[in-house]
Design a protein around this motif. Sequence first.
Motif, PDB file in Angstrom:
ATOM      1  N   UNK A  88       0.825  -1.208   0.000  1.00 39.25           N
ATOM      2  CA  UNK A  88       0.000   0.000   0.000  1.00 39.25           C
ATOM      3  C   UNK A  88       0.858   1.256   0.000  1.00 39.25           C
ATOM      4  N   UNK A  89       1.903   1.280   0.834  1.00 36.40           N
ATOM      5  CA  UNK A  89       2.729   2.488   0.954  1.00 36.40           C
ATOM      6  C   UNK A  89       3.628   2.659  -0.271  1.00 36.40           C
ATOM      7  N   UNK A  90       4.483   1.667  -0.553  1.00 36.90           N
ATOM      8  CA  UNK A  90       5.403   1.793  -1.684  1.00 36.90           C
ATOM      9  C   UNK A  90       4.649   1.799  -3.008  1.00 36.90           C
ATOM     10  N   UNK A  91       3.666   0.887  -3.125  1.00 35.65           N
ATOM     11  CA  UNK A  91       2.903   0.831  -4.363  1.00 35.65           C
ATOM     12  C   UNK A  91       2.059   2.067  -4.583  1.00 35.65           C
ATOM     13  N   UNK A  92       1.433   2.557  -3.517  1.00 30.09           N
ATOM     14  CA  UNK A  92       0.620   3.761  -3.637  1.00 30.09           C
ATOM     15  C   UNK A  92       1.436   4.969  -4.047  1.00 30.09           C
ATOM     16  N   UNK A  93       2.614   5.139  -3.425  1.00 30.61           N
ATOM     17  CA  UNK A  93       3.482   6.261  -3.774  1.00 30.61           C
ATOM     18  C   UNK A  93       3.997   6.135  -5.206  1.00 30.61           C
ATOM     19  N   UNK A  94       4.326   4.910  -5.606  1.00 33.91           N
ATOM     20  CA  UNK A  94       4.808   4.708  -6.977  1.00 33.91           C
ATOM     21  C   UNK A  94       3.717   5.052  -7.989  1.00 33.91           C
ATOM     22  N   UNK A  95       2.515   4.581  -7.736  1.00 37.10           N
ATOM     23  CA  UNK A  95       1.411   4.891  -8.641  1.00 37.10           C
ATOM     24  C   UNK A  95       1.186   6.405  -8.719  1.00 37.10           C
ATOM     25  N   UNK A  96       1.176   7.071  -7.578  1.00 29.96           N
ATOM     26  CA  UNK A  96       0.888   8.509  -7.538  1.00 29.96           C
ATOM     27  C   UNK A  96       1.963   9.320  -8.263  1.00 29.96           C
TER      28      UNK A  96
END
Length: 326
Positions: A88-96
């Motif tokens: 959620x954290x790494x993936x969310x930041x990468x997507x954003x």
Amino acid sequence: MSDPSLKGWNHIPAVPLKVSPFFSWPLRPLEMLAWVWNAWFLITEKLIILGIAIVSFYWFQPPLEVSKTLAFGWVAEMYVRNLLLMTAVAGGLHLYFYTFTKQGKELRYDPRPLMKNGRQFTLGGQIRDNMFWTLASGVTVWTGYEVLMFWALANGYAPMLTWAAHPVWFVAMFLLIPVWESFYSYWIHRFLHIPFLYKHVHALHHRNINVGPWSGLSMHPVEHLIFIGSVLVHWVVGAHPVHILFHLQYVSLTAATTHTGFEGLVVKDKNRLALGTFHHQMHHRYFECNYGSLEIPWDKFFGSFHDGTAEANERMKDRRQRIMGS
């Protein structure tokens, strides 16, 4: 003001970079209070992770008495929780920041794109490489230490700290864990830059000259054991289960947030959440500088501090040449 003569960057914050006022002379109490306030309030990485730790403890953590005996069920429950948190954290930041590019290049340090391909990367590309080592090794080691610490607390092998017995120390522990982490990270980082260890262990992390959220915990398993092993201090220094959760989530999740490649999250034309630091971004590009953080300025004490100015860059070039020559 930023120094325009330091070339090759898209964004440079105000330089020279300043270290913690707790290590500057003369001491300025107001600056010290402002440093602590800005590190914790109002919306900060530390406060968000403290919230995650509290939620994890009350709703997603097996009871301590269950941890007395190792069993697949409760261990798997913790592993899945950590896997979801990191994704959620790494993936969310990468997507954003990188997939949807919601912020464009605003506050982005390095103007270059992340590397899609490269023979040096596991699975052939930077993002795939970073995700593999983060999830397959990083989350596994993180969970392993978590299991060890909860088992030790449940069986009385590690000292327990409770709110009822020591309320002041209970609160202080949250403030001290990031300070301990800063102290610990510098020394193990210098250790990992010993040529043999760098070549066989730390070089995997340094494949990321230009970093993204998945880069932070992308490390060799040996480095994961050393890096996340900072939590073992609680075999000596008493802690409550929520401190253990906070400690391990702080170590693991801020590895993602501090490696976003952006200084912060911009909302309505203002940086609302500080993320990656230029101090550490320079370490990934220049290698032999800024091993630690600005919390405890060991780099300044030992001559490896790059403050972001062109003058410091020339000094670091000379220092790197001496290191490479030796």
